[in-house]
Design an enzyme around this catalytic site. Structure first.
Site, PDB file in Angstrom:
ATOM      1  N   CYS A   2      -9.032   2.915  12.686  1.00  0.00           N
ATOM      2  CA  CYS A   2      -9.698   1.754  13.322  1.00  0.00           C
ATOM      3  C   CYS A   2     -11.306   2.035  12.786  1.00  0.00           C
ATOM      4  CB  CYS A   2      -9.748   1.752  14.695  1.00  0.00           C
ATOM      5  SG  CYS A   2      -7.959   1.641  15.358  1.00  0.00           S
ATOM      6  N   ARG A  27     -10.993  -1.114   7.627  1.00  0.00           N
ATOM      7  CA  ARG A  27     -10.253   0.277   8.519  1.00  0.00           C
ATOM      8  C   ARG A  27      -9.414  -0.438   9.510  1.00  0.00           C
ATOM      9  NH1 ARG A  27     -12.452   5.557   8.220  1.00  0.00           N
ATOM     10  NH2 ARG A  27     -11.375   6.046  10.272  1.00  0.00           N
ATOM     11  N   TRP A  75      -7.065  -1.359  14.041  1.00  0.00           N
ATOM     12  CA  TRP A  75      -5.593  -1.392  13.191  1.00  0.00           C
ATOM     13  C   TRP A  75      -4.571  -1.067  14.465  1.00  0.00           C
ATOM     14  CZ3 TRP A  75      -4.128  -3.047   8.626  1.00  0.00           C
ATOM     15  CH2 TRP A  75      -2.867  -2.654   8.397  1.00  0.00           C
ATOM     16  N   ASN A 101     -10.101   5.300  18.268  1.00  0.00           N
ATOM     17  CA  ASN A 101      -9.088   5.370  16.854  1.00  0.00           C
ATOM     18  C   ASN A 101      -8.214   6.740  17.148  1.00  0.00           C
ATOM     19  OD1 ASN A 101      -8.194   5.388  14.202  1.00  0.00           O
ATOM     20  ND2 ASN A 101     -10.125   6.387  13.444  1.00  0.00           N
ATOM     21  N   GLY A 102      -7.082   6.454  16.844  1.00  0.00           N
ATOM     22  CA  GLY A 102      -5.891   7.569  16.952  1.00  0.00           C
ATOM     23  C   GLY A 102      -4.788   7.234  17.646  1.00  0.00           C
ATOM     24  N   GLU A 484      10.122   4.578  -8.732  1.00  0.00           N
ATOM     25  CA  GLU A 484       8.705   4.646  -8.252  1.00  0.00           C
ATOM     26  C   GLU A 484       7.564   5.068  -9.036  1.00  0.00           C
ATOM     27  OE1 GLU A 484       7.468   2.996  -5.866  1.00  0.00           O
ATOM     28  OE2 GLU A 484       5.408   3.772  -5.586  1.00  0.00           O
ATOM     29  N   LYS A 488       4.660   2.453 -10.529  1.00  0.00           N
ATOM     30  CA  LYS A 488       3.161   2.661 -10.402  1.00  0.00           C
ATOM     31  C   LYS A 488       2.589   2.594 -11.771  1.00  0.00           C
ATOM     32  CE  LYS A 488       2.428   3.089  -6.278  1.00  0.00           C
ATOM     33  NZ  LYS A 488       3.522   2.075  -6.120  1.00  0.00           N
ATOM     34  N   GLU A 491       2.477  -1.216 -12.664  1.00  0.00           N
ATOM     35  CA  GLU A 491       1.702  -2.064 -12.125  1.00  0.00           C
ATOM     36  C   GLU A 491       0.084  -1.772 -12.246  1.00  0.00           C
ATOM     37  OE1 GLU A 491       1.950  -2.357  -7.701  1.00  0.00           O
ATOM     38  OE2 GLU A 491       2.731  -0.346  -7.752  1.00  0.00           O
ATOM     39  N   HIS A 507      24.379   7.066 -21.573  1.00  0.00           N
ATOM     40  CA  HIS A 507      25.281   5.698 -21.725  1.00  0.00           C
ATOM     41  C   HIS A 507      24.261   4.832 -22.184  1.00  0.00           C
ATOM     42  CE1 HIS A 507      28.331   7.651 -19.369  1.00  0.00           C
ATOM     43  NE2 HIS A 507      27.436   8.098 -18.448  1.00  0.00           N
ATOM     44  N   LYS A 610      -1.413  -7.887  -2.683  1.00  0.00           N
ATOM     45  CA  LYS A 610      -1.122  -6.814  -1.665  1.00  0.00           C
ATOM     46  C   LYS A 610       0.154  -7.384  -0.903  1.00  0.00           C
ATOM     47  CE  LYS A 610      -1.141  -3.081   0.130  1.00  0.00           C
ATOM     48  NZ  LYS A 610      -0.520  -1.623  -0.499  1.00  0.00           N
TER      49      LYS A 610
HETATM   50  C1  AGP Z   1       3.924  -1.372  -4.771  1.00  0.00           C
HETATM   51  O1  AGP Z   1       2.963  -0.728  -5.157  1.00  0.00           O
HETATM   52  C2  AGP Z   1       3.671  -2.895  -4.760  1.00  0.00           C
HETATM   53  N1  AGP Z   1       2.426  -3.089  -4.139  1.00  0.00           N
HETATM   54  C3  AGP Z   1       4.936  -3.701  -4.435  1.00  0.00           C
HETATM   55  O2  AGP Z   1       6.023  -3.309  -5.069  1.00  0.00           O
HETATM   56  C4  AGP Z   1       5.129  -3.753  -2.836  1.00  0.00           C
HETATM   57  O3  AGP Z   1       5.798  -2.513  -2.518  1.00  0.00           O
HETATM   58  C5  AGP Z   1       6.170  -4.907  -2.479  1.00  0.00           C
HETATM   59  O4  AGP Z   1       5.542  -6.136  -2.736  1.00  0.00           O
HETATM   60  C6  AGP Z   1       6.668  -4.899  -0.952  1.00  0.00           C
HETATM   61  O5  AGP Z   1       5.428  -5.014  -0.154  1.00  0.00           O
HETATM   62  P1  AGP Z   1       5.622  -4.933   1.509  1.00  0.00           P
HETATM   63  O6  AGP Z   1       5.900  -3.229   1.365  1.00  0.00           O
HETATM   64  O7  AGP Z   1       4.360  -5.190   1.891  1.00  0.00           O
HETATM   65  O8  AGP Z   1       6.907  -5.512   1.818  1.00  0.00           O
END
Ligand code: AGP
Length: 615
Positions: A2, A27, A75, A101-102, A484, A488, A491, A507, A610
């Site tokens: 927060c 925040r 938050w 905050n916490g 994962e 990373k 993207e 395979h 996001k």
């Molecule tokens: C991951 O780095 C991406 N930003 C994307 O794959 C993300 O994880 C996915 O869109 C799911 O988002 P969410 O966790 O907000 O549902």
């Protein structure tokens, strides 16, 4: 996280505090509020939603002027993002206001005590108990700083508190434990804030507060003590960041800041989930234990990084509860006519709580009679709201599009959920649960250790910036980590990156191996199952024999991989199932550094958002 601001000086406290909150809105933005002292009284205003809602409220209902005040942008952790739950929180007489905050772990017991003493608490938050406790202690101590010290000694958990009292109109008092609070020292004015960006427009002279300290602020003075009242040593420093850098905590990107916040995010997600008797108490999970006991299948639905967290959670859920667990891409789930019923427990994992693919999948699951539990980082968002229960992660706002700290906290939440299911179903004894929880409690420090050894990883990433392909291999829980790591890199660096189960290499994918092709291999713990470890060592030999440049992530002490690793990245030894919490971190750093070396915009990569709120 927060945002908190306090002010004592000659300017309008309202103007200074609101402007400071604007700098701290990254925040948290679930709600905002202010309290100002003037004419012997205390005036407060607070509104759910972004700061702009509070500003509109202040236009419609102006607060009396004053030169001492506090403010908060929230938050949400305990209690949804509503007006009532917004900070500041006041005592019943309206003489004390406090922002926080916490997480106060023992707030439930304190709340009961206060109610027994006739206090009327209106909100669902942990914070409100502090306002009432401060009022009680002030009535006997007659001094807000002393009252704060007395209250802090009763609180468990992580907290930054800032408060004012109408009977001390020149004073702002703050306290901190495991949560940030910094003092800004001006000319005839002083500031308190979660970080320097809130007051950097007024002064660059700052004082860093230490653990378990209370600070008393007037326009002309700053006094710092420990929780017992003894004078405390503090560090004064000059802030050489600009305001934008200050929001990122001095990091170039939010992603770097969020990678660095992972130890605290993991620790915060564990806070308050183990009761005094050592039992897991996931209080937000509101599906009756009897229903959890009867569940005959778990289905995890998620997208992207959250999906990878689900793949890892599957190992823990099946190993600890012996319930079959499927993991599904949310965007595919409802179109394949899945078999669901009253005894299916669906777990929807989502950082934002707004991902449309995941939302539509959970709606389908509920229509089929399944119970849905959300694992989510955003309090009050749509997915938890439409679920039967929720287990919140406490990563704080994740601003960078590439998910990092949210991922690690999703793992922690899923481990806790698996343990809880084991506790409820009797497949895990109390001591077995404690053993895992003790290991989880250490992981924050292990992640810190990994973060301290990342310079060779950054150098390696920079040396590979010209490459156009990197492959990632893993076995067991290392396989989703490989996926994962590849995501990373895709993207952030916009390069071809692909994750494989190492056993799948022969395979087909091994045809991809060519001279100097970088291949990252996530090696399971040698103590997991030695056959698993031996096989992945063979895989490393196979690809190296065909010219691959092997980048091996392996536990400290694992010597079998050394002859075959062109680059060896060490991680601390952890229990088998918890290894992703440490093995993922080098891959985050690797991708971020490689993207930076390629000149990419790290926090907002091209074509991405996001939160993907369209199907
Ligand atoms: C991951 O780095 C991406 N930003 C994307 O794959 C993300 O994880 C996915 O869109 C799911 O988002 P969410 O966790 O907000 O549902």
């Amino acid at each position: 996280m927060c945002g908190i601001v306090g002010y004592a000086g000659g300017q309008s406290a309202l103007d200074v505090v609101v402007a400071g909150l604007k700098r701290l809105e990254y925040r948290g933005y679930d709600s905002a509020g202010v309290a100002v002292l003037s004419d012997g009284g205390l005036a407060a205003a607070k509104k759910a939603g972004k700061l702009v809602n509070l500003e509109k409220e202040l236009v419609n209902r102006p607060l009396a002027g004053g030169s001492v005040g506090i403010g908060h942008t929230r938050w949400a952790t305990h209690g949804g993002p509503t007006d009532v739950n917004a900070h500041p929180h006041l005592d019943n007489a309206g003489r004390v206001a406090v922002v926080h905050n916490g997480i106060i772990e023992n707030f439930a017991a304190l709340r009961e005590e206060l109610a027994d003493r006739g206090h009327d608490l209106a909100s669902e938050t942990d914070t409100e108990v502090v306002a009432h406790l401060l009022a009680e202690e002030f009535s006997s101590a007659g001094d807000l700083a002393e009252a704060m010290r007395l209250v802090c000694r009763r609180l468990d958990g992580a907290f930054t508190l800032v408060a004012v009292h109408a009977d001390q109109p020149d004073v702002v008092v703050g306290a901190r434990r495991n949560s940030p609070l910094v003092v800004g020292v001006g000319e005839g004015e002083n500031f308190l804030a979660s970080d320097v960006s809130a007051f950097i427009a007024h002064t660059r002279s700052a004082i860093e507060l230490g653990q378990d300290q209370v600070v008393e602020l007037t326009r002309d003075g700053v006094t710092v003590t420990d929780f017992d009242g003894a004078p405390a040593d503090v560090r004064a420093y000059h802030v050489d960041w600009d305001a934008s850098a200050a929001e990122k905590g001095g990091y170039d990107y939010f992603m770097l800041k969020e990678i660095a916040e992972q130890p605290k995010a993991v620790a915060d997600t564990l806070l308050g989930r183990i009761d005094g008797s050592g039992r897991l108490t996931l209080d937000e999970v509101r599906i009756p234990d009897a229903v959890l006991r009867e569940a005959d299948k778990v289905v995890i639905i998620a997208c992207g990084t959250a999906f990878h967290a689900g793949l890892i959670a599957k190992y823990a859920i099946e190993h600890w509860t012996r319930i079959p667990c499927e993991v599904e891409l949310a965007s595919e789930f409802r179109y394949r006519d899945p078999i669901l019923g009253q005894k299916t427990l669906v777990i929807a994992i989502s950082q934002s709580g707004e991902t449309m693919d995941t939302l539509m999948a959970l709606r389908h699951a509920r229509e089929q009679g399944a119970k849905v539990l959300a694992v989510c980082n955003t309090n009050g968002s749509t997915i938890p709201r439409e679920s039967d229960a929720v287990l919140y992660t406490h990563a704080g706002p994740e601003v960078a599009v590439a998910s990092t700290k949210a991922f690690l906290t999703q793992l922690v939440a899923c481990y806790l959920l698996a343990l809880y299911l084991g506790q409820v179903r009797g497949t895990k004894w109390g001591d077995e649960i404690h053993a895992v929880v003790r290991e989880l409690a250490r992981i924050g420090d292990e992640v810190e250790r990994v973060l301290e050894t990342m310079e060779p990883v950054r150098a390696l990433a920079r040396s590979l910036a010209h490459k156009d392909t990197v492959l990632f291999l893993g076995r067991h829980v290392g396989y989703p980590v490989a996926l994962e790591g590849a995501l990373k890199l895709k993207e952030l660096a916009y390069m071809h990156a692909e994750g494989f189960a190492a056993g799948e290499l022969k395979h087909g994918p091994i045809a991809l191996i060519e001279e100097d092709l970088p291949v990252v291999v996530v090696v399971p713990s040698p103590k997991a199952r030695s056959v698993l470890h031996d096989k992945i060592v063979s895989n490393i030999q196979e690809i190296r024999a065909r010219g691959a440049r092997t980048i091996v992530i392996a536990e400290e002490g694992d010597e079998a991989v050394v002859p075959y690793a062109d680059h060896l990245i060490r991680i601390p030894a952890t229990p088998t199932l918890l290894q992703p919490l440490v093995s993922t971190v080098p891959l985050q750093v690797f991708a971020c550094e490689l993207a930076t070396a390629r000149g990419n915009e790290v926090d907002q990569p091209r074509n991405l958002a996001k939160s993907v709120t369209v199907e």
